[in-house]
Design a protein around this motif. Structure first.
Motif, PDB file in Angstrom:
ATOM      1  N   THR A 187       0.802  -1.388   0.175  1.00 22.94           N
ATOM      2  CA  THR A 187      -0.106  -0.004   0.108  1.00 22.94           C
ATOM      3  C   THR A 187       0.766   1.289  -0.040  1.00 22.94           C
ATOM      4  N   GLU A 188       1.970   1.041   0.344  1.00 28.09           N
ATOM      5  CA  GLU A 188       3.145   2.125   0.432  1.00 28.09           C
ATOM      6  C   GLU A 188       2.564   3.038   1.720  1.00 28.09           C
ATOM      7  N   GLN A 189       1.766   2.540   2.620  1.00 29.64           N
ATOM      8  CA  GLN A 189       1.022   3.312   3.668  1.00 29.64           C
ATOM      9  C   GLN A 189       1.403   2.497   5.061  1.00 29.64           C
ATOM     10  N   PRO A 190       1.691   3.614   6.182  1.00 28.34           N
ATOM     11  CA  PRO A 190       1.927   3.086   7.391  1.00 28.34           C
ATOM     12  C   PRO A 190       1.063   1.926   7.863  1.00 28.34           C
ATOM     13  N   VAL A 191       1.570   0.792   8.441  1.00 24.55           N
ATOM     14  CA  VAL A 191       0.663  -0.248   8.811  1.00 24.55           C
ATOM     15  C   VAL A 191       1.392  -0.811  10.086  1.00 24.55           C
ATOM     16  N   MET A 192       0.391  -0.961  11.218  1.00 20.03           N
ATOM     17  CA  MET A 192       0.811  -1.104  12.743  1.00 20.03           C
ATOM     18  C   MET A 192       1.059  -2.592  12.857  1.00 20.03           C
ATOM     19  N   ALA A 193       2.351  -2.773  13.542  1.00 18.74           N
ATOM     20  CA  ALA A 193       2.446  -4.207  13.693  1.00 18.74           C
ATOM     21  C   ALA A 193       2.349  -4.464  15.232  1.00 18.74           C
ATOM     22  N   LEU A 194       1.330  -5.118  15.674  1.00 20.13           N
ATOM     23  CA  LEU A 194       0.825  -5.480  16.863  1.00 20.13           C
ATOM     24  C   LEU A 194       1.644  -6.475  17.464  1.00 20.13           C
ATOM     25  N   GLY A 195       1.808  -6.348  18.555  1.00 22.30           N
ATOM     26  CA  GLY A 195       3.130  -7.180  19.275  1.00 22.30           C
ATOM     27  C   GLY A 195       4.448  -7.294  19.013  1.00 22.30           C
ATOM     28  N   GLY A 196       4.812  -6.506  18.189  1.00 22.86           N
ATOM     29  CA  GLY A 196       6.018  -6.191  17.783  1.00 22.86           C
ATOM     30  C   GLY A 196       6.660  -7.510  16.767  1.00 22.86           C
ATOM     31  N   PHE A 197       7.838  -7.871  16.877  1.00 22.38           N
ATOM     32  CA  PHE A 197       8.235  -8.744  15.760  1.00 22.38           C
ATOM     33  C   PHE A 197       7.479  -9.839  15.928  1.00 22.38           C
ATOM     34  N   ASN A 198       7.267 -10.503  16.971  1.00 26.08           N
ATOM     35  CA  ASN A 198       6.906 -11.912  17.069  1.00 26.08           C
ATOM     36  C   ASN A 198       5.282 -11.918  17.548  1.00 26.08           C
ATOM     37  N   GLY A 199       4.746 -10.734  17.758  1.00 25.35           N
ATOM     38  CA  GLY A 199       3.483 -10.743  18.042  1.00 25.35           C
ATOM     39  C   GLY A 199       3.194 -11.034  19.612  1.00 25.35           C
ATOM     40  N   SER A 200       4.197 -11.026  20.373  1.00 26.75           N
ATOM     41  CA  SER A 200       4.303 -11.413  21.649  1.00 26.75           C
ATOM     42  C   SER A 200       4.391 -10.377  22.804  1.00 26.75           C
ATOM     43  N   ASP A 201       4.681  -9.137  22.117  1.00 25.43           N
ATOM     44  CA  ASP A 201       5.026  -8.021  22.980  1.00 25.43           C
ATOM     45  C   ASP A 201       3.842  -7.251  23.581  1.00 25.43           C
ATOM     46  N   PRO A 202       3.610  -6.794  24.616  1.00 33.52           N
ATOM     47  CA  PRO A 202       2.544  -5.843  25.048  1.00 33.52           C
ATOM     48  C   PRO A 202       2.477  -4.235  24.574  1.00 33.52           C
ATOM     49  N   ALA A 203       2.816  -4.548  22.892  1.00 35.33           N
ATOM     50  CA  ALA A 203       2.831  -3.141  22.230  1.00 35.33           C
ATOM     51  C   ALA A 203       2.142  -3.368  21.142  1.00 35.33           C
ATOM     52  N   PRO A 204       0.906  -2.412  21.097  1.00 35.54           N
ATOM     53  CA  PRO A 204       0.267  -1.829  22.194  1.00 35.54           C
ATOM     54  C   PRO A 204      -0.518  -2.786  23.096  1.00 35.54           C
ATOM     55  N   THR A 205      -0.835  -2.322  24.223  1.00 36.48           N
ATOM     56  CA  THR A 205      -1.692  -3.077  25.011  1.00 36.48           C
ATOM     57  C   THR A 205      -3.170  -2.745  24.552  1.00 36.48           C
ATOM     58  N   LEU A 206      -4.022  -3.575  25.050  1.00 41.37           N
ATOM     59  CA  LEU A 206      -5.432  -3.461  24.782  1.00 41.37           C
ATOM     60  C   LEU A 206      -6.047  -1.800  24.955  1.00 41.37           C
ATOM     61  N   THR A 207      -5.587  -1.595  26.187  1.00 41.31           N
ATOM     62  CA  THR A 207      -6.474  -0.109  26.353  1.00 41.31           C
ATOM     63  C   THR A 207      -5.800   0.967  25.504  1.00 41.31           C
ATOM     64  N   GLU A 208      -4.304   0.724  25.190  1.00 41.89           N
ATOM     65  CA  GLU A 208      -3.809   1.598  24.204  1.00 41.89           C
ATOM     66  C   GLU A 208      -4.323   1.598  22.828  1.00 41.89           C
TER      67      GLU A 208
END
Length: 266
Positions: A187-208
């Motif tokens: 898309t050449e547009q920003p896409v958020m990576a939930l959970g970091g590289f492996n999807g195991s990090d709290p980034a972002p949290t559910l609240t965030e």
């Protein structure tokens, strides 16, 4: 990462021991090192028994010949020393050379290509609620699993994610940075990576994540991602998946399940 350091140690150590081959202990260390290298190479090659089965036995034979020759390397016989060095090179470099040729001859995709011939491997993973259920599937070493594969989104998915892209900070959110990379490149547009590289990090949290959605910063949530088991106890990507599936309607585009986060269920 370790290969340059290991190569330097082998070169320095081998050179110093060869200069001291007049001492029995230096010859013994050289012989044991060469034979051990050949045996380890044979063990690694045995993990793919259908790949050049004769090679591992040739390496063991070359290693044995070299080891025996090194034990008498203090004798000043040019023919003997030449043969010993040649056998040692075959024993030490035969396996790595075969792996290098095999690796270069095969196409690789994703972020973690592996060296050597293909073999079945399983990456530990778990599926988040709403991600389709099931367990991690085995894949060949020349391929990568869902989590590690950037993928190539279809044209319709790309067009859908690109609608009003300038109105959002992220056109989509997806588990794992590799999967996010595939959609971002398409898309050449920003896409958020939930959970970091492996999807195991709290980034972002559910609240965030809920706050970002409420602020209108994220347009779509893309289902189908795999999050690896967290070592920190984080379960945020799974909580996000559960929340999204409960409050937004799924739409399938080119086989990809999308949730429009700008349109919550009434």
């Amino acid at each position: 990462a370790l290969a340059p350091a290991v190569g330097a140690c082998v070169g320095l150590g081998g050179g110093l021991l060869w200069r001291r081959r007049g001492s029995w202990w230096a010859r013994l260390v050289l012989a044991a090192t060469v034979l051990g290298t050949a045996l380890w190479a044979a063990q690694l090659l045995a993990r793919t028994p259908t790949y050049l089965p004769w090679l591992r036995w040739a390496l063991v034979l070359a290693g044995a010949v070299a080891a025996l020759g090194l034990l008498v390397a203090h004798l000043r016989n040019r023919v003997l020393l030449t043969g010993v060095l040649a056998a040692g090179l075959v024993a030490g470099l035969g396996g790595p050379t075969a792996y290098a040729v095999s690796t270069a001859a095969q196409p690789h995709t994703g972020a973690i290509p592996t060296a050597g011939p293909s073999t079945e491997r399983v990456f530990p993973a778990r599926l988040a609620p709403g991600f389709g259920g099931g367990t991690a599937r085995p894949h060949r070493s020349t391929q990568t699993g869902t989590l590690l594969d950037a993928g190539s989104p279809g044209a319709e998915v790309t067009r859908t994610l690109s609608v009003n892209a300038s109105s959002y900070t992220w056109v989509a959110a997806v588990v794992g940075s590799n999967r996010a990379a595939g959609y971002q490149l398409a898309t050449e547009q920003p896409v958020m990576a939930l959970g970091g590289f492996n999807g195991s990090d709290p980034a972002p949290t559910l609240t965030e994540f809920q706050q970002l959605v409420a602020a209108g910063d994220v347009h779509f949530y893309i289902a189908g991602g795999v999050g690896m088991a967290s070592t920190t106890g984080s379960d945020d990507v799974h909580q996000i998946a559960t929340w999204v599936t409960a409050h937004y309607t799924a739409t399938t585009v080119d086989g990809v399940t999308l949730y429009d986060l700008s349109r919550p269920i009434d």
